[in-house]
Write a protein that holds these residues in place. Structure first.
Motif, short mmCIF file in Angstrom:
data_model
loop_
_atom_site.label_atom_id
_atom_site.label_comp_id
_atom_site.label_asym_id
_atom_site.label_seq_id
_atom_site.Cartn_x
_atom_site.Cartn_y
_atom_site.Cartn_z
N LEU A 193 0.84 -1.21 0.00
CA LEU A 193 0.00 0.00 0.00
C LEU A 193 0.87 1.25 0.00
CD1 LEU A 193 -2.78 -0.99 2.58
CD2 LEU A 193 -2.81 -1.24 0.10
N ARG A 194 1.95 1.23 0.77
CA ARG A 194 2.86 2.37 0.83
C ARG A 194 3.54 2.61 -0.52
NH1 ARG A 194 5.79 3.78 5.82
NH2 ARG A 194 7.46 4.51 4.43
N LEU A 195 3.94 1.54 -1.19
CA LEU A 195 4.61 1.69 -2.49
C LEU A 195 3.72 2.45 -3.46
CD1 LEU A 195 6.31 -1.81 -3.04
CD2 LEU A 195 7.22 0.22 -1.89
N HIS A 196 2.43 2.07 -3.47
CA HIS A 196 1.51 2.78 -4.36
C HIS A 196 1.38 4.24 -3.95
CE1 HIS A 196 -2.60 4.29 -5.26
NE2 HIS A 196 -2.29 3.86 -6.47
N ASP A 197 1.20 4.47 -2.65
CA ASP A 197 0.98 5.84 -2.18
C ASP A 197 2.20 6.72 -2.40
OD1 ASP A 197 -1.50 5.02 -1.39
OD2 ASP A 197 -1.01 4.88 0.75
N GLU A 198 3.39 6.13 -2.42
CA GLU A 198 4.61 6.91 -2.62
C GLU A 198 5.07 6.91 -4.08
OE1 GLU A 198 7.64 5.85 0.21
OE2 GLU A 198 6.25 5.98 1.91
N GLY A 199 4.25 6.36 -4.97
CA GLY A 199 4.55 6.41 -6.40
C GLY A 199 5.66 5.49 -6.84
N LEU A 200 5.94 4.44 -6.06
CA LEU A 200 6.98 3.49 -6.43
C LEU A 200 6.39 2.34 -7.24
CD1 LEU A 200 8.89 3.32 -3.03
CD2 LEU A 200 9.66 4.43 -5.12
N PRO A 201 7.16 1.77 -8.16
CA PRO A 201 6.65 0.65 -8.96
C PRO A 201 6.45 -0.59 -8.09
CG PRO A 201 9.00 0.97 -9.36
CD PRO A 201 8.56 2.13 -8.52
N PRO A 257 -4.74 -1.22 -4.44
CA PRO A 257 -4.42 -0.27 -5.50
C PRO A 257 -4.27 -0.94 -6.85
CG PRO A 257 -2.44 -0.80 -4.25
CD PRO A 257 -3.57 -1.51 -3.57
N PRO A 258 -4.38 -0.18 -7.92
CA PRO A 258 -4.12 -0.74 -9.26
C PRO A 258 -2.68 -1.20 -9.35
CG PRO A 258 -4.29 1.66 -9.33
CD PRO A 258 -4.73 1.25 -7.96
N GLY A 259 -2.47 -2.25 -10.10
CA GLY A 259 -1.12 -2.76 -10.27
C GLY A 259 -0.63 -3.66 -9.16
N TYR A 260 -1.54 -4.01 -8.22
CA TYR A 260 -1.15 -4.91 -7.13
C TYR A 260 -0.61 -6.20 -7.72
CZ TYR A 260 -1.45 -6.45 -2.22
OH TYR A 260 -1.17 -6.85 -0.93
N PRO A 261 0.51 -6.70 -7.21
CA PRO A 261 1.16 -7.84 -7.88
C PRO A 261 0.41 -9.15 -7.68
CG PRO A 261 2.30 -7.31 -5.84
CD PRO A 261 1.29 -6.21 -6.05
N PRO A 262 0.58 -10.10 -8.58
CA PRO A 262 0.08 -11.46 -8.35
C PRO A 262 0.57 -11.96 -7.00
CG PRO A 262 0.94 -11.26 -10.57
CD PRO A 262 1.31 -10.00 -9.86
N THR A 263 -0.32 -12.59 -6.25
CA THR A 263 -0.04 -12.92 -4.86
C THR A 263 -0.41 -14.36 -4.55
OG1 THR A 263 -0.44 -10.63 -4.20
CG2 THR A 263 -0.50 -12.28 -2.45
N ILE A 264 0.45 -15.06 -3.83
CA ILE A 264 0.13 -16.37 -3.31
C ILE A 264 -0.06 -16.23 -1.80
CG2 ILE A 264 2.58 -17.03 -3.12
CD1 ILE A 264 1.71 -19.93 -3.61
N LEU A 265 -1.14 -16.84 -1.29
CA LEU A 265 -1.47 -16.77 0.12
C LEU A 265 -1.51 -18.17 0.70
CD1 LEU A 265 -3.64 -14.66 -1.58
CD2 LEU A 265 -3.66 -13.72 0.75
N ALA A 283 -10.39 -10.06 -0.93
CA ALA A 283 -10.23 -8.65 -1.28
C ALA A 283 -9.44 -8.49 -2.56
CB ALA A 283 -9.55 -7.90 -0.13
N LEU A 284 -8.40 -9.29 -2.72
CA LEU A 284 -7.58 -9.21 -3.93
C LEU A 284 -8.38 -9.69 -5.15
CD1 LEU A 284 -4.16 -10.52 -2.55
CD2 LEU A 284 -4.74 -8.17 -3.17
N ARG A 285 -9.11 -10.78 -4.99
CA ARG A 285 -9.92 -11.29 -6.10
C ARG A 285 -11.00 -10.29 -6.50
NH1 ARG A 285 -8.50 -15.00 -9.42
NH2 ARG A 285 -10.64 -15.75 -9.61
N THR A 286 -11.63 -9.67 -5.50
CA THR A 286 -12.67 -8.68 -5.78
C THR A 286 -12.11 -7.49 -6.55
OG1 THR A 286 -13.89 -9.33 -3.79
CG2 THR A 286 -14.38 -7.14 -4.72
N ALA A 287 -10.84 -7.15 -6.28
CA ALA A 287 -10.19 -6.04 -6.96
C ALA A 287 -9.66 -6.44 -8.34
CB ALA A 287 -9.05 -5.49 -6.11
N GLY A 288 -9.86 -7.71 -8.71
CA GLY A 288 -9.43 -8.16 -10.04
C GLY A 288 -8.00 -8.62 -10.11
N CYS A 289 -7.36 -8.85 -8.95
CA CYS A 289 -5.96 -9.27 -8.93
C CYS A 289 -5.86 -10.79 -9.02
CB CYS A 289 -5.28 -8.81 -7.64
SG CYS A 289 -5.40 -7.04 -7.33
#
Length: 331
Positions: A193-201, A257-265, A283-289
């Protein structure tokens, strides 16, 4: 078993046997852990008691190894690794390179250890980076982030973000994956979440191994699979007076956020953080990730501390997922 008028389910006291559907090694590990005396957790406001609490384990090789396995989420493959302490990463980082790794290998895994925000660092964090490197067959950056009682939130999160920034100096984000277990999973989810908010890839992939995603502990499994000790005091110590619903503390209260990476849980049917894990997955699936969920039969929090076949199966799933995502990111 009877329902109350408010929908509460009243369950009579009963004995729950060890599952017969897991390996013999897993049952042996569960028996050993259940026989250990429960640790008395100090009140969050008693910092002197917490200083004594976090130093209680000592630093023998056996303790360090056990802590490294429990707080890394990986296994001891026997693969040796060369470890270098990175000096200019903005945090203490152990860079572990497994033997046999090709000199031109670009991928790197940013690893954030667990340990309820108070354990798993130092020598255990260094060894945990070695276990992660051997398990994944990749270079690993293990972040030895600052922890309470001296350094509550957001110090540890700041360190993780600083380490990621340092990685970006020499690595394309498509070559970076990030991951953590338990409290480390909490830090990784907050960091994204911080990476997105700080404009980092964003990195190419993320691993959330039984993450603490909701510090108010609203999830169902907090009650159906009670935690082995009162983690509420750990939570309050780490939060340092901040609102527990802040998204960087409880990522489930944030917006994916948009661009959230593919995630394994990863979780287990006896994991008190099963609800946090499946809610994060939803939450990730609902966001389309892309979000892959693996729930292991009979597994408590943290699986079986690297001592059972199920631990190796879990690590194999993580490695397969990362290899697939990294391959896709290069095509």
């Amino acid at each position: 078993m009877s329902p109350g008028t408010d929908g509460t389910l009243h369950v009579p006291a009963r004995d729950i046997p060890l599952p017969t559907t897991v390996s013999r090694a897993a049952r042996a590990m569960m028996t050993m852990v259940q026989a250990l005396p429960a640790a008395k957790v100090p009140p969050a406001q008693d910092l002197d008691a917490w200083r004594a609490f976090v130093s209680r384990r000592g630093d023998s090789p056996e303790v360090t190894r056990g802590m490294a396995l429990a707080c890394s989420g990986f296994v001891d493959t026997g693969v040796k690794a060369e470890v270098e302490e990175i000096q200019d990463a903005g945090a203490i980082v152990y860079a572990a390179t497994p033997e046999g790794l090709a000199s031109d290998a670009e991928q790197v895994y940013l690893h954030v250890h667990g340990g309820a925000w108070v354990d798993g660092g130092g020598p255990a964090g260094r060894l945990g980076a070695v276990f992660a490197a051997g398990s994944l067959g990749r270079r690993v950056w293990g972040v030895d982030y600052r922890m309470p009682p001296e350094h509550p939130f957001p110090a540890g999160l700041d360190d993780c973000v600083a380490a990621y920034r340092a990685l970006l100096r020499d690595h394309h984000p498509a070559s970076i994956a990030v991951g953590g277990i338990s409290a480390g999973g909490n830090l990784v989810a907050g960091m994204l979440l911080r990476l997105h908010d700080e404009g980092l890839p964003m990195p190419a992939a993320a691993v959330l191994n039984s993450p603490v995603a909701d510090l108010i502990q609203a999830g169902d499994s907090w009650r159906t699979c009670p935690a082995p000790q009162d983690l509420g005091e750990h939570v309050r110590l780490y939060a340092g007076g901040h609102d527990l619903r802040e998204p960087y503390l409880s990522p489930l209260f944030g917006e994916i956020p948009p661009g959230y990476p593919p995630t394994i849980l990863i979780s287990g049917t006896r994991d008190f953080l099963l609800s946090d894990t499946v809610r994060m997955h939803r939450a990730l699936r609902t966001a389309g990730c892309r979000a892959d969920l693996h729930v292991f039969e009979g597994a408590p929090h943290g699986m079986f501390s690297g001592q059972a076949p199920e631990d190796h199966q879990q690590v194999a799933e993580v490695r397969r997922f990362l290899d697939e995502v990294w391959k896709d990111s290069q095509s």
